[in-house]
Design an enzyme around this catalytic site. Structure first.
Site, short mmCIF file in Angstrom:
data_model
loop_
_atom_site.label_atom_id
_atom_site.label_comp_id
_atom_site.label_asym_id
_atom_site.label_seq_id
_atom_site.Cartn_x
_atom_site.Cartn_y
_atom_site.Cartn_z
N ASP A 192 7.38 11.09 -26.20
CA ASP A 192 6.44 10.20 -25.51
C ASP A 192 5.85 9.20 -26.50
O ASP A 192 4.95 9.52 -27.27
CB ASP A 192 5.34 11.07 -24.87
CG ASP A 192 4.30 10.24 -24.14
OD1 ASP A 192 4.35 8.99 -24.21
OD2 ASP A 192 3.44 10.84 -23.48
N LYS A 195 -9.21 5.69 -23.17
CA LYS A 195 -8.64 7.04 -23.21
C LYS A 195 -8.71 7.62 -24.63
O LYS A 195 -8.71 8.83 -24.83
CB LYS A 195 -7.19 6.97 -22.74
CG LYS A 195 -6.52 8.30 -22.60
CD LYS A 195 -5.15 8.15 -21.99
CE LYS A 195 -4.44 9.47 -21.89
NZ LYS A 195 -3.14 9.32 -21.23
N ASP A 218 -1.58 9.69 -13.42
CA ASP A 218 -1.35 9.55 -14.86
C ASP A 218 -2.37 8.53 -15.35
O ASP A 218 -2.19 7.32 -15.19
CB ASP A 218 0.09 9.06 -15.09
CG ASP A 218 0.35 8.66 -16.54
OD1 ASP A 218 -0.52 8.89 -17.38
OD2 ASP A 218 1.44 8.11 -16.80
N GLU A 260 0.61 15.96 -20.07
CA GLU A 260 1.58 14.89 -19.74
C GLU A 260 3.04 15.31 -19.95
O GLU A 260 3.87 15.10 -19.07
CB GLU A 260 1.25 13.62 -20.52
CG GLU A 260 -0.03 12.96 -20.02
CD GLU A 260 -0.61 11.95 -20.99
OE1 GLU A 260 0.02 11.66 -22.02
OE2 GLU A 260 -1.71 11.44 -20.70
#
Ligand code: AMP
Length: 540
Positions: free
Chosen positions: A196, A73, A11, A174
């Protein structure tokens, strides 16, 4: 499994990276060299010229902000001139510059680094950690990415994995990985909502679980809503209080003081998850006339809730929109799975209970489930009880029309893997030796709001032939064109300056917005205009 090469799950998070492996069908997080379960996604170059990755890089962030890369990211796979990168400029203390092919890149120690290169440092560290812990070399990896990542971003993460020495077996979304960690091998038949709320982004996905078939029904999110917004609210409040009490404005000066307050704000927020009161206590935050000044601000959980409640409410607006798009009611959701550190805030969980009429699922760890799910997927690849993932495309894909709009080929929420076929249009300029389709991805009908993916360039004799847009199970685009011998794969070419093309098209679109009502209607005037715009570009 002893007879199959081990594939780990990674992850690669905005804030932290986690790695998991499966032993005897049980996935477990691999601890870092410091004994933690998470590795900060931070890369730095020290004053001595040493490359630092993870905790050591994070530790020296306050004193070396220009050469400490974090949050990358959000930049990987983005064009330098994209709106997202424009919005993020100034947000990071390090320099964002233009790299190869117009991609965003970053500076560290006076040297330019591509973003896949930066992520490869984190992934390389993860590889070492896993190899040391598990004993022996590990080549295979499944790496997770946000569901909203476009083709460029997915390819960039794959590239980062390759640079780190991995054979990237699969890129997985994800939320799908989180759902796997919850439902793998449990024989469920449920609708699950994955909520999330991470450090910088909010994502929601709705999945149908039927045995080991994981089908994504709908997905959505906000790339500018996450834990950092909660920290900023606390920080603004602390600065305001300090100003009231001392008449000193720390906002305009002293970046180190600001960074200390930011860190303390986040720590206070995290502490308030467990305890009802905290004090932000920062001795010697500044000085005036040689005298030290301290910051001491008490904060209660209740007050934090009042400072940030609207941020949580915004997540529900997005959830409701995603459900409405697919005609799913809140009552049809069987389970809510929490992902992301910020979802641990008690207010988030209370509001979820109030909004959906059920408490989020306990027992699925919000920080760990994505890595665990990625590892489970890695372990199941090639085995007889392999899972079936039916993912959904989060943003439509199409090609540029002369009127500055997008001709949609694959719609949002289309089930993947999938293929969409159509006939190649004639060249835009009569007599041109090539047909060129500039491919874009994004929610808007307007090219300017989409991300440029690349250009299909084929001889004009191919007009009228079949062209296939194939989305692989990793949600990567592959293009093939019909030839006498069968379908041939076409590599997407990159324009030297796709962003210039976009800007020029924006001008055309705004000048002609009244005359050009719809994407299906491309008048010959616009065709002429389009040719003249395109003639200013050098061909790759
Ligand atoms: P992620 O991107 O999933 O690693 O999430 C990181 C975000 O979660 C950061 O904004 C953290 O401050 C936040 N976070 C981590 N733990 C907690 C906690 N216990 N309570 C509230 N927020 C948290």
């Amino acid at each position: 499994m002893a007879d199959r090469p081990r594939i780990i799950g990674i992850d690669l998070g905005t804030t932290n990276t986690l790695v998991a492996s499966v032993r005897n069908r049980i996935p477990k997080i691999v601890p870092t060299d410091r004994g933690n379960l998470t590795l900060p996604s931070v890369v730095a170059l020290s004053a001595r010229g040493d490359l630092l990755v993870g905790g050591v890089a994070k530790d020296q962030m306050v004193t070396n902000p220009k050469n400490t890369l974090w949050g990358t990211k959000r930049l990987i796979g983005r064009k330098y001139n994209s709106k997202t990168v424009e919005d993020l400029r100034g947000y990071f203390p390090y320099d964002i510059v233009e790299g190869a092919n117009g991609d965003a890149a970053v500076m560290m120690g006076g040297k330019l680094y591509s973003l896949p290169h930066v992520s490869s440092f984190v992934l390389g560290q993860v590889k070492t950690i896993a190899e040391q812990f598990l004993g022996g070399p590990i080549e295979g990896a499944v790496i997770s990415v946000p569901a909203y990542y476009n083709d460029n971003q997915r390819n960039a993460v794959k590239e980062a994995g390759r640079l780190a020495g991995f054979d990237v077996k699969r890129i997985v979304n994800e939320p799908t990985a989180a759902a796997l960690a919850y439902g793998f091998n449990r024989g469920l038949d449920q609708k699950v909502l994955v909520y999330d709320l991470g450090g910088g982004t909010f994502d929601v996905s709705v999945l149908h679980l039927a045995g080991n078939v994981f089908e994504v029904l709908a997905t959505g999110g906000d790339t500018f809503l996450g834990g950092a917004d909660f920290d900023n609210r606390i920080m603004e409040y602390a600065l305001e209080r300090f100003r009231e009490e001392t008449k000193v404005d720390l906002n305009t000066e002293n970046p180190i003081a600001l960074q200390r307050i930011k860190n303390a704000a986040e720590a206070a927020k995290i502490d308030l998850t467990l305890i009802p009161n905290v004090v932000i206590d920062l001795p010697y935050i500044d000085e005036r006339k040689g005298k030290p000044m301290d910051m001491r601000i008490p904060l209660t959980r209740e007050f934090l809730n009042s400072l940030t409640g609207d941020l949580v409410d915004r997540t529900f607006e997005i959830c409701d929109r995603v459900l409405a798009e697919k005609g799913i009611s809140r009552a049809e959701i069987d389970e809510i799975i929490l992902v992301g550190g910020q979802s641990r805030m008690p207010l988030v969980q209370q509001k979820i209970q109030a909004h959906f009429g059920k408490a989020p699922r306990k027992g699925v760890h919000p920080d760990e489930c994505v890595a665990l799910g990625a590892a489970l997927l890695g372990d199941s690849l090639g085995s007889i009880d392999a899972v079936t993932l039916l993912d959904a495309l989060s943003m439509p894909i199409g090609y540029a029309m002369p009127n500055g709009r997008v001709k949609r080929i694959i719609e949002k929420n289309s089930l993947i893997p999938m293929v969409k076929s159509f006939r190649l249009p004639p060249p835009k300029e009569p007599g041109s030796p090539f047909i060129e389709l500039d491919i874009y991805q994004g929610d808007s009908d307007l090219l300017v709001d989409n991300e440029y993916l690349g250009t299909v360039r084929v001889p004009s004799a191919a007009a009228g032939r079949k062209i296939d847009f194939r989305l692989t199970e990793e949600c990567l685009l592959q293009v093939t064109v019909e030839e006498a011998s069968g379908m041939r794969k076409v590599d997407l070419a990159t324009r030297d300056t796709p962003e210039q093309l976009k800007r020029a098209l924006q001008e055309v679109a705004s000048r002609h917005s009244q005359q050009v009502p719809s994407s299906s209607n491309s008048g010959s005037d616009d065709r002429g205009l389009f040719s003249s715009i395109k003639s200013i570009f050098r061909r790759g």
